[in-house]
Write an enzyme that holds these catalytic residues in place. Structure first.
Site, PDB file in Angstrom:
ATOM      1  N   LYS A 218       0.690  -0.715   0.306  1.00 56.41           N
ATOM      2  CA  LYS A 218       0.098  -0.190  -0.405  1.00 56.41           C
ATOM      3  C   LYS A 218       1.101   1.446  -0.245  1.00 56.41           C
ATOM      4  O   LYS A 218       1.859   1.049   0.653  1.00 56.41           O
ATOM      5  CB  LYS A 218      -1.016   0.157   1.213  1.00 56.41           C
ATOM      6  CG  LYS A 218      -1.922   0.735   1.560  1.00 56.41           C
ATOM      7  CD  LYS A 218      -2.927   0.956   2.237  1.00 56.41           C
ATOM      8  CE  LYS A 218      -4.266   1.788   2.643  1.00 56.41           C
ATOM      9  NZ  LYS A 218      -4.789   1.773   3.966  1.00 56.41           N
TER      10      LYS A 218
ATOM     11  N   SER B 288      -9.705   1.266   2.580  1.00 59.95           N
ATOM     12  CA  SER B 288      -8.793   2.383   1.739  1.00 59.95           C
ATOM     13  C   SER B 288      -7.767   1.065   0.765  1.00 59.95           C
ATOM     14  O   SER B 288      -6.978   1.799  -0.013  1.00 59.95           O
ATOM     15  CB  SER B 288      -8.140   2.892   2.808  1.00 59.95           C
ATOM     16  OG  SER B 288      -7.618   3.016   3.577  1.00 59.95           O
TER      17      SER B 288
ATOM     18  N   SER C 232     -10.389  -0.994   6.549  1.00 61.41           N
ATOM     19  CA  SER C 232      -9.643  -0.606   5.440  1.00 61.41           C
ATOM     20  C   SER C 232      -8.947  -1.794   5.124  1.00 61.41           C
ATOM     21  O   SER C 232      -7.798  -1.966   3.932  1.00 61.41           O
ATOM     22  CB  SER C 232      -8.637   0.811   5.304  1.00 61.41           C
ATOM     23  OG  SER C 232      -9.382   1.946   5.294  1.00 61.41           O
TER      24      SER C 232
END
Lengths: 497, 495, 98
Positions: free
Chosen positions: B81, B156, B180
């Site tokens: 990420k 996310s 997330s």
């Protein structure tokens, strides 16, 4: 602006000053508050920074154990109670020298609370209440380019160095100090002086005001005498010498008195102190009241000093200046004035070490506060920074007591030591400085002097003893000052009797 | 051959690379090829560094050639990420304000990944600063769900979930602040874990909400996920909130899935209106399955969980408003506008942050303002205590709690884009574990009959009992696999 | 509980966000909606309940006062929009600190 001006003395006939101090002290830890960067002063710009103190995205703070210990030490020395549980908070405001745009500080949970420090002014003791002692991180430093004087106003841009960012900073906040009347400026100064000495004795900071490791903000207010109500206070920032502390309070008293005399109101504001003029000017007031949006710092866990830790720190506290003062005044039979002059001259430590090395307190004081203070003054250094040890001074003092040296020769020995010629004994030997006490050596010189001054010798023989001075002088000159004049005189009179 | 490599699990790849059956460079190249082929449609990655990845892979191969033993992630391609600081690769957090920023330091988690001989294949897309549940808040455009490219991959950490689901990487790293990791794992049909808070280091992970952010793993299988969980976890002296305790035996648990005799509690608050029928029917099926496998399933009430969402939307934005203050154009990243420092800061922030980030910054500033603090932030912190107490009471009765991970399957791109409240509901079931700092995971349990999109099972365990999650998930996975006869992802039709 | 457009503008200034009028117009009702939703926490009976700022329960996590290598000035300044004299160059600062 006020049009009237009020003298300090007039001001005090109508108003009672109240002051308070917020003192920021950079702790002398090796590394910063929340990261392992060095705290050394004067490094190349941005050479003592890491992701943490630069506030790079993703970096996290971790508390320096020694910084916490030093703060607890300060709290204990200032008679505070130590919190058993407290947290750091974030103080949020935007400013380019603050890498994260928040400062990790303590808000409603300071590490140390509610203490006092006794200070003495003109032999009178004033107890200054300590509100709190808390820990925070210092900011970076900006150079303002393009303005007239390197000041922020009018600058075209600024250059920021973050070496200072994250250095542990202790803030010591006094309670308001009322009731000192015309002595307020002096008491304020004496408080900072005493505080500096306490911090120095604790070994927690180098307390160099000129390098910014100790900085003061001074709060001042006036209330009409006898009114009982406290006036609006102003906060004077960046008061960075002992003398300035005194001057800042002094000038705020005069300024506020003039405002009040005119029927005006003192505005609660930040003011700036100007070293050159000794006056304060209003800081730029902000368009909106600051709202720092404090909340507990979520990247840190609470500090919960247990009793054992606090006790261990308490046990490790050195003798504090007030206790030392009492002890030395008693042990050395000093007057307050003598003590003050030694302390203010920065000579306490060396004098005490010289006494420990065997000199009498009187002799130790005499050398350090006289001859050596003069030399230090000439070369513009602290007396303790001279290249001579207390043991050297004690040895010189011993040589004088033993009659090996007289005061004049002793001064020459000090010269030699200061010039790097070795220990006092080595200097005595190298320079051949011992008092000539061998009578036979003296008698030869005396006989020579008598032969050279037959008329004088005759006068002495005939009873004019005072005339012997000429012969004594000649002998002392001939021995390059190493003869003990008293002994020479005795021998001359014997010879001519 | 190459396409087969991208179908293998991380566990298989690590064994093959360690055993010399295939080189790490071949494995990496296969994944780079797959990315080149399909990521134009998925948009899971913000940054792929073929050179860096191949160099790292060759270093692993060299290490093996020297006769050294390889680490547990030997040659396994991992997608990261884009909020983990990585030396030599940009780290943008999906934000224009950090466009092009290359950190001069490495996050603890990615450093551990490299030490374990994993290969970072690229940085994945995300909602800007991890604020969102769909990746639509990315400053660089949304990622797409490999099951249906018109749908969001969740968020996310949507790019990381999509990368694993689309076989662009065997494993990926995400962060979970309010769900997330678990919500995108659920809607992409992969496994995703939020470890115990403090179990995985936050050092080098760009903060959204410090007291909630938890780095965690994604994998296509429970065992793979556990493997990455194990590698990335453990005490880190650079993170003061890191727990100094042994890593729970997650890999061991993942190898021995078993729920016989386990007490499992269904959170009774997480059902009813707003839950998609297919999500609830799959959940009911999973409960039956767990009972069939010997678990003792009961209903447990956690009354304050209803207030978790509002408490979260006070606490997280408050911390975020402060964490994101540093992005001001003075030291790194975007600088915009002219005039004074104050003006440049304000213009830079207005230009660099997207609307959701601005909303949350202002909401946080509001909740922390003097005069409002007690009513909002202070009250939310008390609710947090009550939620922790609900969990404690529940875990006295049961070993783990279960619920749906999110009320719906993947929704359409654009469907909730300008409706913050609708978007926030995606995290309804996952938020309590963030507030309490405990461990939770989502594991696939099939497809919703009405739309054929993946549904997950959310499992929650007490702090530092992360291994329980894997015991349950491995048992569930094994049972479903034998029922389906193939991995669920084989049914993905988006690509 | 509602928030005025002026308050929203104030929050934007406090947050250093130069928002346009259109943005403020758009944001104000959204923030209002969110704030009235989060205000639900006020319904909770929480008398005497201590706040939790952190779930770990950890305390006294320290580092030793030992230096670790810093970044080089080049690394430190590597992301800077402007540099001069090995320092971060920033536009003129209007408001004095405090």
């Amino acid at each position: 602006m006020t049009t009237v001006s009020v003298t300090y003395e007039e001001a005090l006939t109508r108003y009672e000053p109240v002051f308070g101090l917020e003192t920021h002290v950079e702790l002398g830890t090796r590394t910063k508050m929340f990261c392992g960067c060095l705290t050394t002063f004067g490094g190349e710009p941005n050479s003592q920074v890491c992701p943490v103190c630069l506030g790079l995205p993703g970096s996290l703070p971790v508390m320096n154990r020694i910084a916490i210990e030093y703060t607890i030490k300060i709290g204990l020395a200032l008679n505070c109670s130590i919190a058993s549980w407290c947290r750091f908070a974030r103080k949020n405001y935007f400013y380019p020298d603050m890498p994260k745009n928040f400062q990790i500080s303590q808000y409603d949970e300071p590490l140390c609370l509610d203490g006092y420090l006794d200070v003495s002014v003109n032999g009178q003791t004033v107890r200054v209440g300590i509100e709190r002692v808390h820990l925070e991180e210092d900011t970076g430093k900006s150079l303002h380019i393009g303005g007239a004087t390197g000041r922020i106003q009018g600058a075209e841009y600024s250059l920021v160095d973050y070496n200072r960012a994250g250095i542990p900073l202790v803030e010591i906040v006094t309670k308001p100090v009322p009731g000192t009347g015309s002595l307020a400026p002096e008491v304020a100064r004496a408080y900072v002086t005493e505080l500096r000495d306490v911090l120095r004795s604790l070994g927690v900071s180098d307390v160099r005001m000129e390098e910014g490791s100790l900085r003061c903000d001074v709060n001042t207010s006036l209330s009409p005498l006898g009114s009982g109500a406290w006036g609006t206070r102003t906060e004077t920032k960046n008061v960075n010498s002992l003398r300035s502390v005194e001057r800042a309070v002094h000038s705020e008293i005069e300024r506020q008195a003039a405002v009040l005399d005119e029927g005006g109101r003192v505005i609660q504001e930040t003011r700036h102190f100007h070293e050159e003029s000794g006056e304060t000017t209003s800081g730029r007031s902000k368009e909106e009241a600051q709202d720092y949006r404090y909340f507990p710092e979520p990247d840190l866990v609470p500090v919960a000093p247990d009793a054992a830790w606090v006790d261990a720190i308490r046990t490790s506290l050195p003798e504090l200046p007030s206790a030392r003062r009492a002890r030395l005044i008693a042990a050395w039979s000093l007057s307050d004035l003598e003590f003050e002059s030694m302390r203010n001259g920065g000579a306490l430590d060396v004098v005490e070490a010289t006494v420990v090395a065997g000199a009498s307190p009187r002799d130790a004081q005499k050398w350090w506060m006289g001859e050596l203070a003069r030399r230090a003054n000439d070369s513009g250094v602290e007396v303790s920074a001279l290249p001579i040890t207390p043991a050297d001074v004690a040895r010189v003092s011993a040589l004088v007591s033993a009659g090996t040296l007289n005061d004049r020769l002793a001064r020459e020995v000090l010269d030699g030591v200061l010039a790097g010629e070795g220990t006092p004994d080595q200097v005595v030997e190298k320079r051949g400085l011992a008092v000539v006490s061998d009578d036979s050596a003296l008698l030869a010189a005396i006989d020579e002097a008598i032969t050279a001054n037959p008329e004088v010798a005759e006068k002495v023989r005939s009873g004019k003893v005072a005339a012997s001075g000429v012969i004594v002088g000649a002998v002392v000159r001939a021995t390059r000052g190493q003869a003990d004049a008293a002994r020479v005189r005795e021998l001359v009179l014997e010879r001519l009797s | 051959m190459a396409s087969e490599l991208t179908r293998k699990t991380a566990t298989e790849l690590a064994a093959a690379v360690s055993g010399g059956e295939v080189s790490a460079a071949e494995v990496t190249q296969a994944h780079l090829d797959r990315i080149a082929e399909v990521d134009g449609r998925v948009k899971a990655f913000l940054h792929v560094s073929a050179d860096n990845a191949l160099a790292a892979a060759r270093a692993v191969d060299d290490k093996r050639a020297r006769g050294e033993e390889l680490g547990p992630l030997a040659g396994v391609p991992v997608a990261v990420k884009d909020l983990f600081a990585t030396v030599g690769m940009p780290t943008t957090c999906g934000s224009k304000i950090l466009q092009g920023w290359v950190p001069p330091y490495e996050s603890t988690v990615t450093a551990r990944l490299r030490q374990a001989d994993g290969v970072i294949i690229g940085k994945t897309n995300m909602d800007e600063f991890a604020m969102g549940s769909s990746t639509e808040n990315s400053g660089y455009g949304p990622s797409r769900n490999p099951w249906d490219l018109a749908k969001v991959p969740g968020g996310s950490s949507g790019g990381s979930a999509a990368a694993v689901a689309a076989h662009l990487a065997a494993l990926s790293l995400g962060t979970d602040t309010g769900g997330s990791i678990r919500q995108p794992a659920a809607v992409c049909g992969v496994v995703g874990t939020k470890p115990t808070y403090g179990g995985s280091s936050r050092y080098g992970v760009v903060a959204f909400a410090s007291s909630l952010d938890t780095p965690g793993p994604f994998g296509r299988t429970v065992l793979d996920t556990a493997l990455l969980h194990q590698v990335m976890s453990g005490h880190d002296p650079m993170d003061a909130t890191s727990i100094d305790a042994p890593v729970p035996p997650v890999v061991e648990a993942a190898r021995h899935g078993d729920v016989a005799g386990m007490r499992i509690g269904i959170v009774s608050e997480f059902a009813g209106d707003g839950y998609q029928p297919g999500v609830m029917s799959r959940f009911a099926e999973a409960v039956e399955l767990l009972e069939a496998l010997g678990a003792k399933v009961t209903e447990v009430s956690c009354p304050h969980f209803t207030y978790a969402l509002p408490a979260y939307y006070l606490i997280a934005p408050s911390e975020a408003s402060s964490n994101l203050a540093r992005f001001d154009g003075m030291r790194y990243g975007l600088r915009s506008g002219s005039g004074s420092a104050e003006e440049v800061m304000a213009v830079t922030r207005a230009a660099g942050f997207g609307p959701e980030v601005k909303r949350r910054i202002m909401l946080g500033a509001y909740a922390l303002s003097s005069g409002y603090y007690d009513a909002y932030y202070g009250k939310a912190q008390q609710v947090r205590t009550l939620i922790i107490r609900d969990f404690e009471a529940a875990f006295e009765q049961v070993d783990v709690l279960i619920s749906p991970p999110t009320p719906t399957t993947a929704f359409d791109i654009g469907e909730r884009a300008d409706d913050p409240m609708a978007m926030y509901l995606a995290d309804l079931c996952t938020i309590p574990s963030n507030l309490a700092g405990n461990a939770a995971l989502s594991v696939p349990i099939g497809l919703a009959p009405e739309n054929g999109l993946p549904v997950g099972l959310h499992v929650m365990a007490p702090p530092l009992a992360d291994d329980r999650l894997y015991r349950v998930a491995a048992a569930v996975e094994a049972a479903y696999q034998s029922r389906w006869g193939h991995p669920l992802l084989d049914e993905a039709k988006g690509l | 509980m509602s928030i005025t457009r002026d308050e929203v503008a104030h929050l934007a200034r406090l947050s250093r966000l130069a928002l346009s009028d259109e943005e403020l117009d758009h944001l104000a009702p959204q923030l209002n909606q969110i704030i009235s939703a989060v205000a639900q926490v006020q319904e909770v009976a929480a008398e005497g309940i201590p706040p939790t700022s952190h779930a770990t329960g950890l305390a006294n996590v320290f580092r030793d006062d030992e230096p670790v290598p810093c970044l080089t000035p080049e690394q430190a300044l590597s992301g800077a929009p402007a540099v001069e004299m090995q320092r971060f160059k920033v536009p003129r600062i209007l408001v004095e600190e405090g």
